[in-house]
Design an enzyme around this catalytic site. Sequence first.
Site, PDB file in Angstrom:
ATOM      1  N   ASP A  74       0.817  -1.227   0.000  1.00  0.00           N
ATOM      2  CA  ASP A  74       0.000   0.000   0.000  1.00  0.00           C
ATOM      3  C   ASP A  74       0.844   1.269   0.000  1.00  0.00           C
ATOM      4  O   ASP A  74       0.441   2.300   0.535  1.00  0.00           O
ATOM      5  CB  ASP A  74      -0.965   0.026   1.200  1.00  0.00           C
ATOM      6  CG  ASP A  74      -1.902  -1.165   1.180  1.00  0.00           C
ATOM      7  OD1 ASP A  74      -2.235  -1.627   0.072  1.00  0.00           O
ATOM      8  OD2 ASP A  74      -2.293  -1.634   2.260  1.00  0.00           O
ATOM      9  N   HIS A 108      -4.578  -1.840  -5.949  1.00  0.00           N
ATOM     10  CA  HIS A 108      -3.797  -0.717  -6.487  1.00  0.00           C
ATOM     11  C   HIS A 108      -4.763   0.373  -6.936  1.00  0.00           C
ATOM     12  O   HIS A 108      -5.556   0.170  -7.857  1.00  0.00           O
ATOM     13  CB  HIS A 108      -2.901  -1.189  -7.632  1.00  0.00           C
ATOM     14  CG  HIS A 108      -1.867  -2.177  -7.188  1.00  0.00           C
ATOM     15  ND1 HIS A 108      -0.987  -2.794  -8.040  1.00  0.00           N
ATOM     16  CD2 HIS A 108      -1.555  -2.658  -5.946  1.00  0.00           C
ATOM     17  CE1 HIS A 108      -0.187  -3.600  -7.349  1.00  0.00           C
ATOM     18  NE2 HIS A 108      -0.532  -3.543  -6.074  1.00  0.00           N
TER      19      HIS A 108
HETATM   20  P1  GDP Z   1      -0.799   0.294  -3.507  1.00  0.00           P
HETATM   21  O1  GDP Z   1      -1.344  -0.976  -3.013  1.00  0.00           O
HETATM   22  O2  GDP Z   1       0.669   0.420  -3.268  1.00  0.00           O
HETATM   23  O3  GDP Z   1      -1.159   0.582  -4.943  1.00  0.00           O
HETATM   24  O4  GDP Z   1      -1.476   1.456  -2.632  1.00  0.00           O
HETATM   25  P2  GDP Z   1      -3.056   1.590  -2.345  1.00  0.00           P
HETATM   26  O5  GDP Z   1      -3.735   2.010  -3.596  1.00  0.00           O
HETATM   27  O6  GDP Z   1      -3.565   0.373  -1.668  1.00  0.00           O
HETATM   28  O7  GDP Z   1      -3.058   2.721  -1.251  1.00  0.00           O
HETATM   29  C1  GDP Z   1      -2.530   3.994  -1.514  1.00  0.00           C
HETATM   30  C2  GDP Z   1      -3.615   5.039  -1.194  1.00  0.00           C
HETATM   31  O8  GDP Z   1      -3.013   6.324  -1.166  1.00  0.00           O
HETATM   32  C3  GDP Z   1      -4.689   5.134  -2.254  1.00  0.00           C
HETATM   33  O9  GDP Z   1      -5.885   5.506  -1.642  1.00  0.00           O
HETATM   34  C4  GDP Z   1      -4.184   6.239  -3.175  1.00  0.00           C
HETATM   35  O10 GDP Z   1      -5.252   6.917  -3.867  1.00  0.00           O
HETATM   36  C5  GDP Z   1      -3.547   7.160  -2.182  1.00  0.00           C
HETATM   37  N1  GDP Z   1      -2.379   7.913  -2.689  1.00  0.00           N
HETATM   38  C6  GDP Z   1      -1.444   7.537  -3.582  1.00  0.00           C
HETATM   39  N2  GDP Z   1      -0.491   8.481  -3.693  1.00  0.00           N
HETATM   40  C7  GDP Z   1      -0.839   9.481  -2.843  1.00  0.00           C
HETATM   41  C8  GDP Z   1      -0.232  10.722  -2.468  1.00  0.00           C
HETATM   42  O11 GDP Z   1       0.843  11.098  -2.931  1.00  0.00           O
HETATM   43  N3  GDP Z   1      -0.890  11.460  -1.523  1.00  0.00           N
HETATM   44  C9  GDP Z   1      -2.061  11.064  -0.958  1.00  0.00           C
HETATM   45  N4  GDP Z   1      -2.627  11.858  -0.048  1.00  0.00           N
HETATM   46  N5  GDP Z   1      -2.655   9.900  -1.289  1.00  0.00           N
HETATM   47  C10 GDP Z   1      -2.030   9.117  -2.207  1.00  0.00           C
HETATM   48  P1  IMO Z   2      -0.787  -4.197  -2.245  1.00  0.00           P
HETATM   49  O1  IMO Z   2      -0.337  -4.745  -3.568  1.00  0.00           O
HETATM   50  C1  IMO Z   2      -0.917  -4.536   2.113  1.00  0.00           C
HETATM   51  C2  IMO Z   2      -0.839  -8.608   3.804  1.00  0.00           C
HETATM   52  C3  IMO Z   2      -2.127  -8.990   4.491  1.00  0.00           C
HETATM   53  C4  IMO Z   2      -1.598  -9.944   5.544  1.00  0.00           C
HETATM   54  C5  IMO Z   2      -0.479 -10.670   4.803  1.00  0.00           C
HETATM   55  C6  IMO Z   2      -0.876 -12.019   4.221  1.00  0.00           C
HETATM   56  O2  IMO Z   2      -2.105  -3.546  -2.289  1.00  0.00           O
HETATM   57  O3  IMO Z   2       0.283  -3.370  -1.634  1.00  0.00           O
HETATM   58  P2  IMO Z   2      -2.428 -12.698   2.165  1.00  0.00           P
HETATM   59  O4  IMO Z   2      -3.879 -12.470   1.933  1.00  0.00           O
HETATM   60  O5  IMO Z   2      -1.560 -12.141   1.099  1.00  0.00           O
HETATM   61  O6  IMO Z   2      -2.102 -14.120   2.470  1.00  0.00           O
HETATM   62  O7  IMO Z   2      -2.116 -11.892   3.529  1.00  0.00           O
HETATM   63  O8  IMO Z   2      -0.092  -9.799   3.746  1.00  0.00           O
HETATM   64  N1  IMO Z   2      -0.997  -8.108   2.405  1.00  0.00           N
HETATM   65  C7  IMO Z   2      -0.984  -6.825   2.051  1.00  0.00           C
HETATM   66  N2  IMO Z   2      -0.905  -5.700   2.801  1.00  0.00           N
HETATM   67  N3  IMO Z   2      -0.960  -4.443   0.769  1.00  0.00           N
HETATM   68  C8  IMO Z   2      -1.013  -5.555   0.009  1.00  0.00           C
HETATM   69  O9  IMO Z   2      -0.976  -5.516  -1.334  1.00  0.00           O
HETATM   70  C9  IMO Z   2      -1.059  -6.807   0.647  1.00  0.00           C
HETATM   71  N4  IMO Z   2      -1.122  -8.070   0.199  1.00  0.00           N
HETATM   72  C10 IMO Z   2      -1.082  -8.845   1.286  1.00  0.00           C
HETATM   73  O10 IMO Z   2      -2.759  -7.867   5.063  1.00  0.00           O
HETATM   74  O11 IMO Z   2      -1.016  -9.232   6.608  1.00  0.00           O
HETATM   75 MG    MG Z   3      -2.901  -1.671  -1.856  1.00  0.00          MG
END
Ligand code: GDP
Ligand code: IMO
Ligand code: MG
Length: 426
Positions: A13, A41
């Site tokens: 994340d 994502h």
């Molecule tokens: P990922 O799993 O690495 O793709 O990340 P996620 O999408 O799960 O979580 C990132 C969150 O932060 C999402 O809600 C994005 O819209 C938000 N986000 C991404 N870049 C930025 C940033 O530079 N600033 C802020 N405030 N939010 C961001």
């Molecule tokens: P993105 O791509 C954050 C974490 C789960 C749990 C552990 C194992 O969005 O960054 P699983 O279901 O994979 O067996 O869970 O890994 N986890 C993540 N945490 N972002 C992710 O993906 C994750 N994918 C798995 O929360 O602790």
């Molecule tokens: Mg994510």
Amino acid sequence: MSVVAMIGAQWGDEGKGKIADVLSREAAAMARFNGGNNAGHTVVVGETKIVLRLVPVGILRPDVRCYVGRGCVVNPAYLLEELGRLRDLDVSADNLTVDWHCHLILPYHIELDKAGDETLGRWRLGTTGRGIGPCYADKASRLGLRLADLFDEKRLTERLGALADRHAPTLKALGVDVDEKEVMAGLKEAAPKLERYAGDVAAAMREEVAGGEKVLLEGAHGLLLDLNYGTYPFVTSSTVHAGGAAAGLGLPCGFVDRILGVVKAYQTRVGEGPFPTELEDEPGERLRQHGNEYGSTTGRPRRCGWLDLVLLKYSVEVAGVDLIALNKLDVLDGVEPVKVCVAYELDGERLERAPAPFDYLEKVKPVYEELPGWPDGASGATSYGALPAAAKGYVDFIEDFVGAEVALVSTGPSREEGFMRREIFP
Ligand code: GDP
Ligand code: IMO
Ligand code: MG
């Protein structure tokens, strides 16, 4: 040849969706190489927030060819759901190819994942409940079903029967019932809808790189969740390390030119496991609210804390990160001071590096350096020059500490917020 592998450098994340979306402007092809729909994502386009869990985010650009490699696991029902959501947004998936060899996540895996995790007591992981671990386990046990099996009814029936028989005693012990006929009916329904997307991704990737196109490999999760290099057992079940990009897609190793580590300006974690810089109470809650730190896959509140540079340095070294994309710098607007963890203390001793084995992470005390904060101004900044001096200082401190250049900075969720300091594709 211009291949960039993008990986998360923390516990997932980090904002990989946003960075991948920005880079997809330049890319001719994008590919997922690990994980399944446990990823989430996020891309923000105008007023619309789109969360992609399985399909590369490049699908949002009609000219980008998209691939899901055999390092990934695919839930057929979920894939259809994601494609349906894209169709509702008028996004065509005609450019998508999913490798024949991707293993299938079946209802057995989901039930084993959910019920199994609950039996682990203090070792419970808090998985996403998407069936990831049991599916990869069946793959390693040579029991799994692959996408290609959907298109051969005899093979499908035989292999599903063997898998169901193998898991029957465990499911019974867990008090869970999975109806094999229902599973079969679901797979038969999905098969004709998915057949057009199935193909040889390994061969296609070799062609992509031979053609000299810019290719972005979109890693899921984060290095600290890697099965081999993460905080085991609190990890996911795939290879997050950039080495998994080659294996998960069928690319010869030497074809990955550059490794881009995506880093959040602070630290978060979903699920269980050690987290030395975790902040409880008000400061943690502030980061959660300002950063909107709620899981994009499960909606769970993410645990929040200060940036852990000891662990980041570990990720950079272990995964060979060349460049960093620093995300969510805007969330620190108004925080005073900003703390970063520069070492640990364990039993009165100062540790400059992440302790091996990682189990000690449960016991270490972070040593912080306090950096001056900035009241506002990082939010929405579109150039390094536009950042407040203290925010620039924060970026420079990270670079110096971990020894990798911050090439891209994101200052808000939308496509326009942020800036590049140098080219990412070679
Ligand atoms: P990922 O799993 O690495 O793709 O990340 P996620 O999408 O799960 O979580 C990132 C969150 O932060 C999402 O809600 C994005 O819209 C938000 N986000 C991404 N870049 C930025 C940033 O530079 N600033 C802020 N405030 N939010 C961001
Ligand atoms: P993105 O791509 C954050 C974490 C789960 C749990 C552990 C194992 O969005 O960054 P699983 O279901 O994979 O067996 O869970 O890994 N986890 C993540 N945490 N972002 C992710 O993906 C994750 N994918 C798995 O929360 O602790
Ligand atoms: Mg994510």
